[in-house]
Design a protein around this motif. Structure first.
Motif, PDB file in Angstrom:
ATOM      1  N   LYS B  56       0.827  -1.206   0.000  1.00 37.06           N
ATOM      2  CA  LYS B  56       0.000   0.000   0.000  1.00 37.06           C
ATOM      3  C   LYS B  56       0.864   1.261   0.000  1.00 37.06           C
ATOM      4  CE  LYS B  56      -1.882  -1.240   3.909  1.00 37.06           C
ATOM      5  NZ  LYS B  56      -1.126  -2.481   4.159  1.00 37.06           N
ATOM      6  N   THR B  57       1.847   1.277   0.909  1.00 38.20           N
ATOM      7  CA  THR B  57       2.735   2.439   0.965  1.00 38.20           C
ATOM      8  C   THR B  57       3.526   2.562  -0.333  1.00 38.20           C
ATOM      9  OG1 THR B  57       2.889   2.303   3.360  1.00 38.20           O
ATOM     10  CG2 THR B  57       4.653   3.466   2.232  1.00 38.20           C
ATOM     11  N   THR B  58       3.942   1.419  -0.850  1.00 42.52           N
ATOM     12  CA  THR B  58       4.669   1.435  -2.119  1.00 42.52           C
ATOM     13  C   THR B  58       3.835   2.099  -3.207  1.00 42.52           C
ATOM     14  OG1 THR B  58       5.790  -0.598  -1.469  1.00 42.52           O
ATOM     15  CG2 THR B  58       5.793  -0.053  -3.822  1.00 42.52           C
ATOM     16  N   CYS B 177      -2.888   9.975   1.641  1.00 45.86           N
ATOM     17  CA  CYS B 177      -2.858   9.801   3.090  1.00 45.86           C
ATOM     18  C   CYS B 177      -2.464   8.356   3.390  1.00 45.86           C
ATOM     19  CB  CYS B 177      -4.232  10.065   3.704  1.00 45.86           C
ATOM     20  SG  CYS B 177      -5.086  11.480   2.992  1.00 45.86           S
ATOM     21  N   ASP B 178      -1.373   8.178   4.114  1.00 44.83           N
ATOM     22  CA  ASP B 178      -0.938   6.831   4.481  1.00 44.83           C
ATOM     23  C   ASP B 178      -1.285   6.583   5.938  1.00 44.83           C
ATOM     24  OD1 ASP B 178       0.164   4.347   4.600  1.00 44.83           O
ATOM     25  OD2 ASP B 178       2.116   4.925   3.771  1.00 44.83           O
ATOM     26  N   GLU B 179      -2.354   5.864   6.173  1.00 44.22           N
ATOM     27  CA  GLU B 179      -2.851   5.584   7.520  1.00 44.22           C
ATOM     28  C   GLU B 179      -2.915   6.847   8.376  1.00 44.22           C
ATOM     29  OE1 GLU B 179      -1.441   2.021   9.359  1.00 44.22           O
ATOM     30  OE2 GLU B 179      -0.435   1.392   7.509  1.00 44.22           O
ATOM     31  N   PRO B 180      -3.715   7.811   7.953  1.00 43.58           N
ATOM     32  CA  PRO B 180      -3.736   9.112   8.648  1.00 43.58           C
ATOM     33  C   PRO B 180      -4.261   9.009  10.074  1.00 43.58           C
ATOM     34  CG  PRO B 180      -5.536   8.980   7.062  1.00 43.58           C
ATOM     35  CD  PRO B 180      -4.657   7.779   6.825  1.00 43.58           C
TER      36      PRO B 180
HETATM   37 MG   LIG Z   1       2.539   1.111   4.801  1.00 45.49          MG
END
Ligand SMILES: [Mg+2]
Ligand SMILES: Nc1ncnc2c1ncn2[C@@H]1O[C@H](COP(=O)(O)OP(=O)(O)OP(=O)(O)O)[C@@H](O)[C@H]1O
Lengths: 382, 245
Positions: B56-58, B177-180
């Protein structure tokens, strides 16, 4: 400059660290300046030496005496304007540690040759009339709080010993900045009358004033040729070459000072480089965020460099200010031991340059690291 | 419309085609994304879910121009960012992307105001214009009175709101937004989601958000799951795994 807020906020991140880093710059700069001042004091002789003067000494060595008759023979050589002769008078004023150079001079010619050392005419005339007269350099007079008319007792260690009192008839100043104002001049006539037989009618060295500095090499050669194969051969060289050779007697001071200076430089570089590296490492995450937001790698490098340069400049200027205040004090404490210490404008500039170079180099490595850092990797670490 | 089969209209705001991302660790290759397709229109609110390590972050990093794919293309508002030089990409990020991270990632030595102002330092705006923008962004997130506070003087929820203000202040094309809410309690998380929801509905922002929290994911128009390097819509796992090669 809209980035100033960011740069200053980062500077004050760790106040103690900031103070310590600035402090190490300041201390290093005091040391650097002191070394540079000492080095320039030793080399100043060669810098201020008259280009139109030769020093003639005995070929055998500086301490060997030459007959006074050399004087008239030197005068016959074309290109020679005037000749004066000096003797070393190794006297002691009150205590051994009160050292200052004492020269027996030839009053008739001294002023013709040493034109930059100026004595007011009325004082000079009193000196000429006074066989126990003396002239002191302004620095030495100030050092011992002498006034004209004072009687100065000097114990001699050379030429038989004993003590004499001289009358201070005048004080000379050097018209050249940085000139030697520490000498103490005595009458040759008095000296010669009291000298033991082997010293009578001799000179320690001659100083020759030339018509033109261009003649220096040829006249020096002509003088040495004139006395070649006599029992008193000579060695003539320009005053600056002579001064350089004289300074070498103290050992290779230049090398010593450069070595210590180099060690100071690299120590400072390691200390500040390490500090900057730590300070960058502990905020890679923040720098990565800046890059994510759109700050370029070069902007990040600039921020790191700006920080280290500000530290270097503040620390450097603080150190130079301290040196500026301290060096006269140290100079007084070391009178007699070292030539006068002078903190010139060019030395101050050099000091700022020194600090800047260290600042840039120590910021460069971590800065380039920050510039090249990959945002994704740095963000993963936070 | 949000599509994952590579059949989106050619005028979609974000078009991802055949995206591959392979990491090499030692001699071993890890294929994280495999021929992934995605279309997102302006004003869409997409949620991404998936197990830890699913990429996901990638994916967000690739969409935000922080990383480059092994293969495939990403086109945003007709700019193909996968072709850009890294300098170009940096400028593109400044103009088009607002990042919101799980750990807020505010600069601790700057005040809320200064943190929000950062993206504007890269623009030609004057000082007073910057001030106006910052104040507007901070009032959108409800923190106008806290602008002189430092991050450590704020709660986690407030910090994240400052981070959101920083992300929207330069009016970017889309927000990532990465796990905001990953580091927040339920109540703060709800407030943050309310805020992001408002940004989409009231201000027409386009938002792509990664989350582990199903409650949070419900706020999105559509939640996509990342599985075996591909995006699938919820409820039809594995079905749309195809798309244009
Ligand atoms: Mg991640
Ligand atoms: N720089 C890298 N080098 C090698 N492997 C990497 C690198 N970055 C990520 N990976 C791997 O890629 C995979 C996907 O990572 P990613 O961070 O995108 O997952 P994620 O879905 O965001 O997980 P999480 O929910 O834990 O945040 C993981 O297996 C990870 O170990």
């Amino acid at each position: 400059m809209k980035f100033l807020g960011l740069i200053f906020a980062n500077l004050f991140r760790k106040k103690l660290r900031l103070v310590l880093t600035i402090g190490s710059f300041a201390v290093a700069l005091v040391l650097f300046t002191f070394l540079a001042v000492v080095k320039s004091a030793f080399s100043r002789g060669t810098e201020i030496a008259g280009a139109d003067r030769l020093v003639v000494v005995s070929r055998i060595g500086l301490t060997q005496l030459m007959p006074i008759s050399h004087r008239d023979k030197i005068l016959t050589i074309p290109g020679v304007k005037a000749v004066t002769h000096n003797h070393w008078f190794g006297g002691v004023y009150q205590d051994e540690k009160n050292f200052f150079p004492q020269f027996v001079i030839d009053p008739e010619n001294q002023r013709k040759v040493m034109t930059e050392l100026v004595v007011p005419d009325d004082q000079w005339n009193n000196f000429l009339k006074d066989r126990m007269g003396a002239i002191a350099g302004a620095r030495t007079a100030a050092r011992f709080h002498w006034k004209i008319g004072d009687r100065i007792p000097i114990k001699t260690t050379l030429y038989g010993g004993g003590s004499s009192e001289f009358n201070l008839d005048g004080i000379y100043h050097s018209e050249r900045p940085g000139g030697d104002e520490s000498q103490f001049w005595l009458q040759w006539k008095y000296f010669d009358e009291n000298a033991p037989a082997p010293v009578k009618s001799t000179a320690g060295w001659y100083v020759v004033k030339l018509n033109s500095p261009d003649d220096a090499v040829s006249v020096a050669k002509a003088i040495d040729e004139k006395f070649a194969n006599s029992s008193f051969e000579t060695k003539s060289e320009t005053e600056s070459a002579f001064a350089a050779g004289f300074a070498k007697q103290f050992g290779n001071i230049e090398l010593l000072i450069l070595t210590i200076g180099g060690v100071v430089f690299f120590t400072l570089l390691l200390v500040t480089g390490n500090t900057m590296a730590i300070s960058v490492r502990e905020r890679v995450g923040e720098l990565a965020v800046l890059k994510a937001i759109g700050f370029s790698g070069r902007a990040v490098l600039f921020f790191v460099l700006a920080e280290s340069v500000v530290i270097a400049l503040v620390g450097g200027i603080l150190g130079l200010t301290l040196a500026y205040l301290l060096i006269p004090v140290i100079g007084i404490a070391l009178t007699g031991l070292l030539p006068p210490l002078m903190l010139s404008k060019s030395l101050l500039t050099l000091g700022v340059g020194f600090a800047l170079v260290v600042g840039v180099i120590s910021g460069l490595l971590p800065g380039i690291g920050a510039m090249r850092m990959r945002v994704v990797n740095a963000l993963r670490r936070v | 419309m949000i599509r994952v089969d590579g059949s989106g209209k050619s005028n979609a705001l974000i078009q991802v085609r055949g995206l591959d991302k392979t990491y090499r660790r030692g001699g071993e290759e890890i294929q994280v994304l495999q021929r992934l397709n995605l279309d997102v229109d302006k004003g869409d609110f997409v949620g991404f879910m998936g197990p830890s390590g699913s990429g996901k972050t990638t994916l967000l990093n690739l969409l935000g121009g922080l990383d480059v794919p092994t293969h495939g293309s990403i086109t945003v508002a007709s700019d193909e960012i996968t072709n850009m030089s890294s300098n170009k990409l940096t400028q593109w990020r400044a103009r088009h992307v607002g990042f919101i991270f799980q750990m807020y990632n505010l600069i601790p030595v700057l005040t809320a105001f200064q943190n929000v102002e950062l993206p504007l330092l890269l623009t030609k705006l004057s000082k007073s214009e910057r001030r106006k923008h910052v104040e507007t962004a901070l009032s959108v997130v409800g923190l106008a009175e806290r602008m002189n506070h430092y991050p450590r003087q704020l709660s986690g929820g407030q910090e994240q709101r400052v981070a959101i203000a920083r992300a929207i202040v330069a009016d970017p094309t889309f927000l990532l937004c990465d796990e905001p809410t990953g580091d927040l309690d339920r109540k703060s998380a709800d407030e943050i989601m309310e805020l992001i929801h408002r940004l989409v509905k009231e201000y027409g922002k386009t938002v792509l958000m990664v989350t582990h929290d199903p409650v949070v994911a419900k706020r999105a128009d559509l939640t996509l799951h990342l599985e075996k390097g591909l995006l699938v819509e919820s409820g039809q796992l594995g079905v749309t795994a195809g798309g244009v090669a």
